[in-house]
Structure formats: C-alpha cells, structure tokens
Design a protein around this motif. Structure first.
Motif, PDB file in Angstrom:
ATOM      1  N   LEU A 365       0.828  -1.201   0.000  1.00 39.97           N
ATOM      2  CA  LEU A 365       0.000   0.000   0.000  1.00 39.97           C
ATOM      3  C   LEU A 365       0.867   1.257   0.000  1.00 39.97           C
ATOM      4  O   LEU A 365       0.542   2.258  -0.649  1.00 39.97           O
ATOM      5  CB  LEU A 365      -0.912   0.014   1.227  1.00 39.97           C
ATOM      6  N   SER A 366       1.975   1.205   0.723  1.00 36.97           N
ATOM      7  CA  SER A 366       2.880   2.357   0.772  1.00 36.97           C
ATOM      8  C   SER A 366       3.530   2.613  -0.577  1.00 36.97           C
ATOM      9  O   SER A 366       3.809   3.770  -0.920  1.00 36.97           O
ATOM     10  CB  SER A 366       3.953   2.138   1.842  1.00 36.97           C
ATOM     11  N   VAL A 367       3.766   1.564  -1.344  1.00 37.05           N
ATOM     12  CA  VAL A 367       4.306   1.739  -2.693  1.00 37.05           C
ATOM     13  C   VAL A 367       3.326   2.552  -3.546  1.00 37.05           C
ATOM     14  O   VAL A 367       3.723   3.491  -4.257  1.00 37.05           O
ATOM     15  CB  VAL A 367       4.585   0.374  -3.350  1.00 37.05           C
ATOM     16  N   ALA A 368       2.028   2.196  -3.470  1.00 35.75           N
ATOM     17  CA  ALA A 368       1.022   2.942  -4.221  1.00 35.75           C
ATOM     18  C   ALA A 368       0.937   4.390  -3.741  1.00 35.75           C
ATOM     19  O   ALA A 368       0.830   5.326  -4.546  1.00 35.75           O
ATOM     20  CB  ALA A 368      -0.336   2.254  -4.090  1.00 35.75           C
ATOM     21  N   GLY A 369       1.007   4.593  -2.414  1.00 40.22           N
ATOM     22  CA  GLY A 369       0.977   5.949  -1.875  1.00 40.22           C
ATOM     23  C   GLY A 369       2.173   6.771  -2.325  1.00 40.22           C
ATOM     24  O   GLY A 369       2.041   7.968  -2.614  1.00 40.22           O
ATOM     25  N   PHE A 370       3.331   6.138  -2.398  1.00 44.48           N
ATOM     26  CA  PHE A 370       4.547   6.829  -2.837  1.00 44.48           C
ATOM     27  C   PHE A 370       4.400   7.331  -4.272  1.00 44.48           C
ATOM     28  O   PHE A 370       4.762   8.476  -4.583  1.00 44.48           O
ATOM     29  CB  PHE A 370       5.729   5.871  -2.728  1.00 44.48           C
TER      30      PHE A 370
END
Length: 386
Positions: A365-370
């Motif tokens: 999820l953090s990859v998508a947020g980044f």
C-alpha cells in the motif's frame, strides 16, 4: 501572560489530554477485545467500526462548524458525551454489544479531532504559533500514557483499561472547556462557500488518496502489533517502550517542524512518509527481534509524523478558511475513517492467515501511496486550489 502564550498553553493542554486517551487506547485496546473472547477477525471488524464511524461524523460536524463558526462548544459536548458512553464498556459483553458501544463512543470521540486541528491551524496562523510545537505535547502524552498503561497491564487484568481510557476522556473534556472563548472562530460571511469545487480538484483528490493509503497501511500495526509482539514473547513493558519510541521520534520531528516544513513543504513530506512506510512495514513483517524492531520504530517519525505535518500544512495552504473545518472533516472521514475502516477487516483476515506477513501487504500500500505522492508534488504549485 499575553494572549499568544495563553492560547499556546491551552492548545498544548488540549493535545496532551486528548493523546493521553489515545496512548492508553490504541496500543492496548485489542488486548481488551481479546480478553472478551473475540478472535482476530472480530477484532478487525471492531477496529473497522472505529474508523468507519468517522465517515458520517467528521463531515457532518465540519459542515455544522463552518456554518456557525464556534469550535470550542461542540468539542466540549463531544468529549463529555464520549466519556459517559465509554463507561458502558464496563457492562458490555459479546461481539454485537461491544460493536454498538464502539460506534457510539468512538463516533463522539472522533468528532473532536478535526475540530481541534482546524482550530489549532487557524490560531497558529493568526497568532504566529508553531503548530508542531503545540502538537508535540500530544505525542509526549501518548508516550507517557503508553508506557504507564503497558506497565499497568503487566500487573492488572485487561478490564482496567476501560477505566483508564474513561479518565483520560474526562481530562480531555476539561481541556476543551479550558479553551478560551477567544479561540472560537466567528462565523464568516462566506461560510456558505461550496465545497464541491475543492472535492473535484485533481490535486485534492490525489492528496486524499495519498493520506488514505498511508493511513490504511497502519491498520495491521495498530490492531495487531501488540498481539504479534506478545506472541513472540515480548513483555508488556517492552511493548509499551516500542510504541513510545516511535512517538519519541515523532516528537523530535515536531520540535523542529517549523524548520522542516519550511525546507521541505507539504508535498515532499508526503513523499518521505510513503517511502518510509515501504521500509517500515517490510521490517515489521520480517523480524520480531527487539533491537531490529527498535530501529524500525524510528520510522514512525516519517510514516506518521511527516504524513501528519504534510496533511495539516497542505490543507492550510491549499484550502480557504471558510472550508477548513469541512476539509479537515473530509480528511478525517476518508483518510482516517473510510480507508482504514475498509482495510481493518481485511487486516484481521490477513493476520489470521499470514501472521506477521500481513505487514508486507501494508508495504505494498505504501508503494502505491509513494507513486501518488510523487504525482501530487509534481501537479500542485503550493497555492490555494479554489
């Protein structure tokens, strides 16, 4: 004492009281739920309810406040009612009764947050206060509360937690009462400014998406980190210290927030927050050794601290004052409500099936947020959106 100092002290007291309750509740409430016989899936659903109630409460409260102007009185009413309802947990057993009381109590409690943030940011601008140095007293109280509650839970049964949280909510009520009338923001002639142009703006939608993914990525941590670490043989005192350590790093960031925000700006802060999330959740999903966890917990300064500062200053710069409470309410409803609320049941199932491996999904999820944070930084020029 001049007005500026008095306002700073009252807002600091508000944050200290509010986060005393959060520090007792957030790390250890899953243990109370587990003591009531609830399994991981049920715990995930209960935690989801604490988020989903914000979807209805926060925008409604923000709408009313932007129309009428006063923030102090609604905060006082919400805090007092939350304290009274919270005591019903002493009489509650079973999934459905616990869910019902959760919706009522947390619904009232959650309504305080966007109003307090809106008031603080507006007063910070008006009186040239450093928001981060006001907010750090909340973080310091979270640390003290988490450590004290962790120590208490090693010698007392989980039911004592209800009384600890209720006492902290009562203190929050007192802090809301102490906010002076001068901090009430009078209703403006442009209070009927429509919010739809803001909600349709691509940059604001990207901002909500970044904040939502960042918040959702914390769901496994908030719901199951204590249980996961306890299962790995880590004692209550150490768990309390691990939670506290993350917030100590956050406090250090807030202490220098004026310089940090001035140097980086909201966009870069959100990029740093999401990048740190990738690393932090990879680490928590891979190890349970205390030294490694202690290193990973330092990233809380970024995954929460940078995200929070980025969000607050984005709203301050991108949203007019006449929409500030509604924008804060929308942030609370979507990023702090809907996103983690929808993710929490899945988090329960992930932890039930994968154990610590559930943290690796949070890293994704953090990859998508980044990626979205990079897009936001590229498309927003730092000026008001509407």
């Amino acid at each position: 004492m001049n007005q500026r100092t008095g306002t700073a002290l009252r807002l600091s007291f508000y944050y200290a009281a509010l986060f005393t309750a959060v520090g007792a509740h957030m790390p250890f409430w899953p243990l109370w739920l587990k003591d009531k016989g609830l399994g991981p899936t049920d715990i995930g659903l209960i935690m989801a309810a604490t988020y989903l109630t914000k979807i209805m409460v926060s925008p409604s409260v923000g709408h009313l406040v932007d129309r009428h102007g006063d923030r102090r009185k609604p905060m006082l009413i919400l805090a007092g009612a939350a304290t009274a309802i919270w005591l019903l947990f002493t009489l509650t057993d079973g999934f459905w009764p616990i869910l019902a009381v959760t919706v009522l109590a947390v619904g009232l409690w959650s309504g305080i947050f966007p109003l307090g943030e809106s008031l603080s940011m507006m007063e910070s601008q008006r009186q040239r206060l450093d928001y981060g140095r006001l907010r750090l007293w909340g973080s310091l109280s979270f640390i003290a509360s988490a450590i004290a509650t962790g120590a208490l839970m090693t010698s007392q049964p989980p039911p004592v937690l209800v009384w600890v949280v209720a006492a902290a909510l009562a203190l929050t009520t007192l802090s809301c009462w102490s906010l002076p009338a001068s901090t009430a923001i009078s209703a403006r002639s442009d209070r009927r400014t429509p919010i739809w142009p803001l909600l349709k703006h691509p940059a604001f939608l990207a901002f909500l998406a970044v904040a939502s993914l960042g918040s959702a990525s914390h769901t496994v941590y908030y719901a199951f980190a204590t249980i996961h670490w306890q299962a790995a043989g880590i004692d209550g005192n150490t768990i309390g210290l691990l939670w506290a350590e993350g917030v100590i790093a956050e406090v250090l960031l807030f202490a220098f927030s004026g310089w940090v925000v001035g140097k980086l700006g909201p966009g870069k802060l959100l990029i740093i927050a999401t990048a740190a999330g990738i690393l932090r959740w990879l680490a928590l999903g891979s190890v349970t050794a205390v030294p490694a966890l202690a290193i990973a917990q330092l990233l809380h300064a970024a995954t929460f601290g940078c995200a929070h500062l980025g969000a607050m200053h984005f709203i301050t710069r991108a949203v007019p004052h006449s929409l500030s409470a509604r924008a804060q309410g929308m942030l609370s409803a979507v990023a702090m409500g809907a996103a983690p609320g929808l993710m929490s049941p899945l988090a329960g199932r992930l932890y039930d099936g994968m154990g610590g491996g559930a943290f690796l999904v949070m890293s994704a999820l953090s990859v998508a947020g980044f990626a979205l944070a990079l897009l936001l930084a590229k498309r927003w020029d730092g000026k008001p959106l509407v």
